[in-house]
Design an enzyme around this catalytic site. Structure first.
Site, mmCIF file in Angstrom:
data_model
loop_
_atom_site.group_PDB
_atom_site.id
_atom_site.type_symbol
_atom_site.label_atom_id
_atom_site.label_comp_id
_atom_site.label_asym_id
_atom_site.label_seq_id
_atom_site.Cartn_x
_atom_site.Cartn_y
_atom_site.Cartn_z
ATOM 1 N N GLU A 150 15.969 -73.764 18.087
ATOM 2 C CA GLU A 150 15.972 -74.945 17.049
ATOM 3 C C GLU A 150 17.013 -76.013 17.728
ATOM 4 O O GLU A 150 17.817 -76.619 16.817
ATOM 5 C CB GLU A 150 16.237 -74.900 15.584
ATOM 6 C CG GLU A 150 15.270 -73.603 15.231
ATOM 7 C CD GLU A 150 15.584 -73.167 13.787
ATOM 8 O OE1 GLU A 150 16.342 -73.605 13.323
ATOM 9 O OE2 GLU A 150 14.676 -72.687 13.019
ATOM 10 N N GLU A 255 7.186 -66.229 15.046
ATOM 11 C CA GLU A 255 7.776 -66.212 13.487
ATOM 12 C C GLU A 255 6.673 -66.534 12.735
ATOM 13 O O GLU A 255 6.978 -67.258 11.511
ATOM 14 C CB GLU A 255 8.901 -66.867 13.049
ATOM 15 C CG GLU A 255 10.056 -66.805 14.039
ATOM 16 C CD GLU A 255 11.309 -67.596 13.675
ATOM 17 O OE1 GLU A 255 11.398 -68.274 12.494
ATOM 18 O OE2 GLU A 255 12.318 -67.714 14.640
#
Ligand code: GLA
Length: 341
Positions: A150, A255
């Site tokens: 991220e 995910e």
């Protein structure tokens, strides 16, 4: 039939697990019967490897090489080794779940931020410590690491303690160190959310993946894939897959979950339909050679343990299993997707 057998010819199928899952027999039976890969939901993040007590008690001794503890990770790695199941490593460098003191002078939160040189040394020694530990003590178990998680936000590099201390080249440095210390053959990934959105996709390709690829420092793109029932549209998802794939990188869906707040029959059938369309598309892209998807990981095993219920502040039923490890319509739909020609 089970997921790992049905998807065996195409890619690994995994799930994230917590310590609670690891200590619950029925959950581990479900993991081993359906999946051939898993990710630690939390226990291999920096806040679990960094030994707060030691570093804070003796900051001068550990200034550039932080003390690490491996006791949180060991039970997961031991489980993987004794049960012959592979793992994804998650995650070496992230702005979250990394203690603030790690970025401060003398590990003292009141002392201001550590300088660039100190932080580069801390970064290198952290990555070395974790990767040498797994390489020496658990060789061959972790096939892929999310090196940086991220790093991109609002079409630019996210401002974080990493950019504040090291600067924008922390991403490149993290990959250099990961390549230097990882067991040969371990794949290195950049991982992020909303990776099908054009603004994020294009920034990641141009500013992260291409420069790293040029230097041989990255092997794959991790698409987190926390999806909604109507977002993103699968056409955008497919375009992104093909664009990352065109760089010659592997793709891991890292995910996966699809938020859905209604456990009723109709709603769970709709979830099953969305999962089926997604997996048909993934298989299609893989078979056509447009993107080399090598692993798909669900973000937990059971609805009851999903992070989404906390995050969305409403109940979520986003996965393939629930209750006492019972399969939902979505499970059969994902199996069914392998029947496409
Ligand atoms: C991000 C992280 C994961 C996890 C989820 C929330 O996606 O990459 O490790 O923390 O948020 O559970």
């Amino acid at each position: 039939m089970n997921l790992k057998t049905a998807y065996g010819p195409y890619f690994k199928i995994g799930a994230a697990i917590s310590k609670h899952n690891l200590n619950t027999k029925s959950n581990m039976e479900l993991l081993l019967s359906q999946f051939n890969s898993f990710t630690c939901e939390n226990n291999m993040k920096p806040s679990f490897f960094l030994d707060e007590e030691k570093n804070l008690a003796n900051p001068l001794k550990y200034d550039t090489a932080s003390a690490l503890t491996f006791e949180n990770a060991r039970p997961f790695l031991d489980f993987a080794r004794s049960n012959h199941i592979s793992m994804r490593g998650h995650t070496l460098v992230w702005h979250n779940q990394t203690p603030r003191w790690f970025f401060c002078r003398n590990y003292d939160e009141h002392a201001g931020l550590a300088d660039r040189e100190t932080m580069i040394a801390r970064l290198e020694n952290y990555i070395r410590g974790v990767l040498v530990f797994v390489k020496n003590e658990y060789p061959g178990i972790i096939y892929a690491w999310d090196v940086v998680n991220e790093a991109v936000d609002e079409g630019m590099l996210r401002k974080s303690m990493w950019t504040e201390t090291i600067g924008v080249d922390y991403v490149e440095k993290a990959f250099e160190f990961a390549r230097k210390y990882a067991e040969p053959g371990t794949e290195l990934y950049y991982n992020d959310y909303e990776t099908a959105q054009a603004w994020k996709r294009d920034f990641i390709i141009t500013n992260i993946l291409e420069p790293l690829k040029e230097r041989g420092l990255v092997d794959g793109m991790g698409m987190q894939s926390h999806l909604l029932m109507n977002h993103p549209c699968l056409t955008d998802y497919r375009t992104a897959l093909e664009m990352y794939g065109a760089l010659g990188l592997k793709i891991n869906v890292t995910e996966l979950d699809i938020h859905n707040n209604n456990p009723g029959d109709e709603s769970m059938q709709a979830l099953a339909k969305r999962y089926k369309e997604l997996f048909e598309m993934l298989l299609n892209v893989k078979k056509s050679g447009q993107a080399d998807i090598t692993s798909v990981t669900f973000w937990n095993l059971l609805d009851e343990n999903s992070w989404l219920t906390g995050f969305r502040r409403e109940n979520s039923y986003p996965l393939l299993f629930w209750k006492e490890c019972e399969p939902k319509p979505a499970y059969f739909a994902v199996l069914d997707a392998t029947r496409i020609i």
